[in-house]
Design a protein around this motif. Structure first.
Motif, PDB file in Angstrom:
ATOM      1  N   GLY A  81      43.632  31.940  40.370  1.00 32.40           N
ATOM      2  CA  GLY A  81      43.266  33.289  39.946  1.00 32.40           C
ATOM      3  C   GLY A  81      43.812  34.331  40.907  1.00 32.40           C
ATOM      4  N   THR A  82      43.035  35.385  41.107  1.00 31.87           N
ATOM      5  CA  THR A  82      43.429  36.481  41.983  1.00 31.87           C
ATOM      6  C   THR A  82      42.275  36.818  42.922  1.00 31.87           C
ATOM      7  OG1 THR A  82      42.568  38.197  40.523  1.00 31.87           O
ATOM      8  CG2 THR A  82      44.862  37.503  40.149  1.00 31.87           C
ATOM      9  N   CYS A  83      42.524  37.703  43.851  1.00 33.15           N
ATOM     10  CA  CYS A  83      41.447  38.155  44.743  1.00 33.15           C
ATOM     11  C   CYS A  83      40.314  38.788  43.932  1.00 33.15           C
ATOM     12  CB  CYS A  83      41.981  39.161  45.765  1.00 33.15           C
ATOM     13  SG  CYS A  83      43.053  38.438  47.008  1.00 33.15           S
ATOM     14  N   GLY A  84      40.653  39.398  42.804  1.00 35.20           N
ATOM     15  CA  GLY A  84      39.647  40.026  41.966  1.00 35.20           C
ATOM     16  C   GLY A  84      38.671  39.061  41.321  1.00 35.20           C
ATOM     17  N   THR A  85      39.028  37.776  41.257  1.00 38.00           N
ATOM     18  CA  THR A  85      38.130  36.780  40.673  1.00 38.00           C
ATOM     19  C   THR A  85      37.423  35.948  41.744  1.00 38.00           C
ATOM     20  OG1 THR A  85      39.869  35.097  40.460  1.00 38.00           O
ATOM     21  CG2 THR A  85      39.543  36.599  38.579  1.00 38.00           C
ATOM     22  N   CYS A  86      37.617  36.324  43.007  1.00 40.37           N
ATOM     23  CA  CYS A  86      37.058  35.545  44.114  1.00 40.37           C
ATOM     24  C   CYS A  86      35.713  36.106  44.586  1.00 40.37           C
ATOM     25  CB  CYS A  86      38.037  35.532  45.283  1.00 40.37           C
ATOM     26  SG  CYS A  86      37.491  34.517  46.671  1.00 40.37           S
ATOM     27  N   ALA A  87      34.782  35.220  44.841  1.00 36.00           N
ATOM     28  CA  ALA A  87      33.451  35.614  45.313  1.00 36.00           C
ATOM     29  C   ALA A  87      33.493  36.171  46.732  1.00 36.00           C
ATOM     30  CB  ALA A  87      32.505  34.418  45.256  1.00 36.00           C
ATOM     31  N   ARG A  88      34.541  35.886  47.478  1.00 37.06           N
ATOM     32  CA  ARG A  88      34.641  36.374  48.857  1.00 37.06           C
ATOM     33  C   ARG A  88      35.131  37.811  48.933  1.00 37.06           C
ATOM     34  NH1 ARG A  88      34.479  31.462  51.973  1.00 37.06           N
ATOM     35  NH2 ARG A  88      35.042  29.702  50.692  1.00 37.06           N
ATOM     36  N   ALA A  89      35.668  38.341  47.829  1.00 33.74           N
ATOM     37  CA  ALA A  89      36.130  39.729  47.771  1.00 33.74           C
ATOM     38  C   ALA A  89      34.940  40.639  47.449  1.00 33.74           C
ATOM     39  CB  ALA A  89      37.214  39.886  46.719  1.00 33.74           C
ATOM     40  N   ARG A  90      34.835  41.716  48.213  1.00 28.84           N
ATOM     41  CA  ARG A  90      33.710  42.643  48.041  1.00 28.84           C
ATOM     42  C   ARG A  90      34.217  44.083  47.954  1.00 28.84           C
ATOM     43  NH1 ARG A  90      30.393  38.832  48.189  1.00 28.84           N
ATOM     44  NH2 ARG A  90      29.887  37.542  49.975  1.00 28.84           N
ATOM     45  N   ARG A  91      33.623  44.821  47.050  1.00 28.86           N
ATOM     46  CA  ARG A  91      33.960  46.240  46.922  1.00 28.86           C
ATOM     47  C   ARG A  91      33.050  47.026  47.858  1.00 28.86           C
ATOM     48  NH1 ARG A  91      36.712  49.303  43.131  1.00 28.86           N
ATOM     49  NH2 ARG A  91      36.059  51.463  43.087  1.00 28.86           N
ATOM     50  N   THR A  92      33.638  47.894  48.651  1.00 26.05           N
ATOM     51  CA  THR A  92      32.877  48.737  49.560  1.00 26.05           C
ATOM     52  C   THR A  92      33.219  50.195  49.277  1.00 26.05           C
ATOM     53  OG1 THR A  92      34.604  48.724  51.251  1.00 26.05           O
ATOM     54  CG2 THR A  92      32.946  46.979  51.370  1.00 26.05           C
ATOM     55  N   GLY A  93      32.433  51.096  49.809  1.00 27.02           N
ATOM     56  CA  GLY A  93      32.719  52.512  49.643  1.00 27.02           C
ATOM     57  C   GLY A  93      31.906  53.143  48.544  1.00 27.02           C
ATOM     58  N   GLU A  94      32.301  54.350  48.211  1.00 28.55           N
ATOM     59  CA  GLU A  94      31.586  55.157  47.227  1.00 28.55           C
ATOM     60  C   GLU A  94      31.882  54.699  45.803  1.00 28.55           C
ATOM     61  OE1 GLU A  94      33.038  59.060  47.909  1.00 28.55           O
ATOM     62  OE2 GLU A  94      32.616  58.985  50.054  1.00 28.55           O
ATOM     63  N   VAL A  95      30.995  55.042  44.901  1.00 30.62           N
ATOM     64  CA  VAL A  95      31.210  54.745  43.485  1.00 30.62           C
ATOM     65  C   VAL A  95      32.424  55.543  43.014  1.00 30.62           C
ATOM     66  CG1 VAL A  95      30.244  54.951  41.168  1.00 30.62           C
ATOM     67  CG2 VAL A  95      28.784  54.278  43.089  1.00 30.62           C
ATOM     68  N   GLY A  96      33.332  54.884  42.329  1.00 29.60           N
ATOM     69  CA  GLY A  96      34.527  55.542  41.829  1.00 29.60           C
ATOM     70  C   GLY A  96      35.640  55.646  42.858  1.00 29.60           C
TER      71      GLY A  96
END
Length: 70
Positions: free
Chosen positions: A18-33
């Motif tokens: 897959g890609t980093c986007g499908t990995c559980a180790r990838a996390r979104r940080t920062g503000e909404v949007g």
């Protein structure tokens, strides 16, 4: 990436996972949007630096763990 090494984890790339986007180790940080993606395995950790950002489109590395919400 062109040499088969993941830029964030420095491990082998395995696109079939897959890609980093499908990995559980990838996390979104920062503000909404307006956020940034970070990898738990990045040597810089969850730093506030752009140097530790990952792209969700990057191919998976050999440490990829599929997210449960996929």
């Amino acid at each position: 990436i062109a040499h088969g090494i993941h830029p964030a984890t420095r491990t082998r790339i395995i696109p079939e996972l897959g890609t980093c986007g499908t990995c559980a180790r990838a996390r979104r940080t920062g503000e909404v949007g307006r956020g940034w993606w970070k990898c738990d395995l990045h040597p810089l950790g969850q730093s506030h630096s752009a140097a530790s950002d990952v792209r969700v489109s990057w191919p998976a590395c050999d440490q990829h763990t599929l997210r449960e919400d996929q």
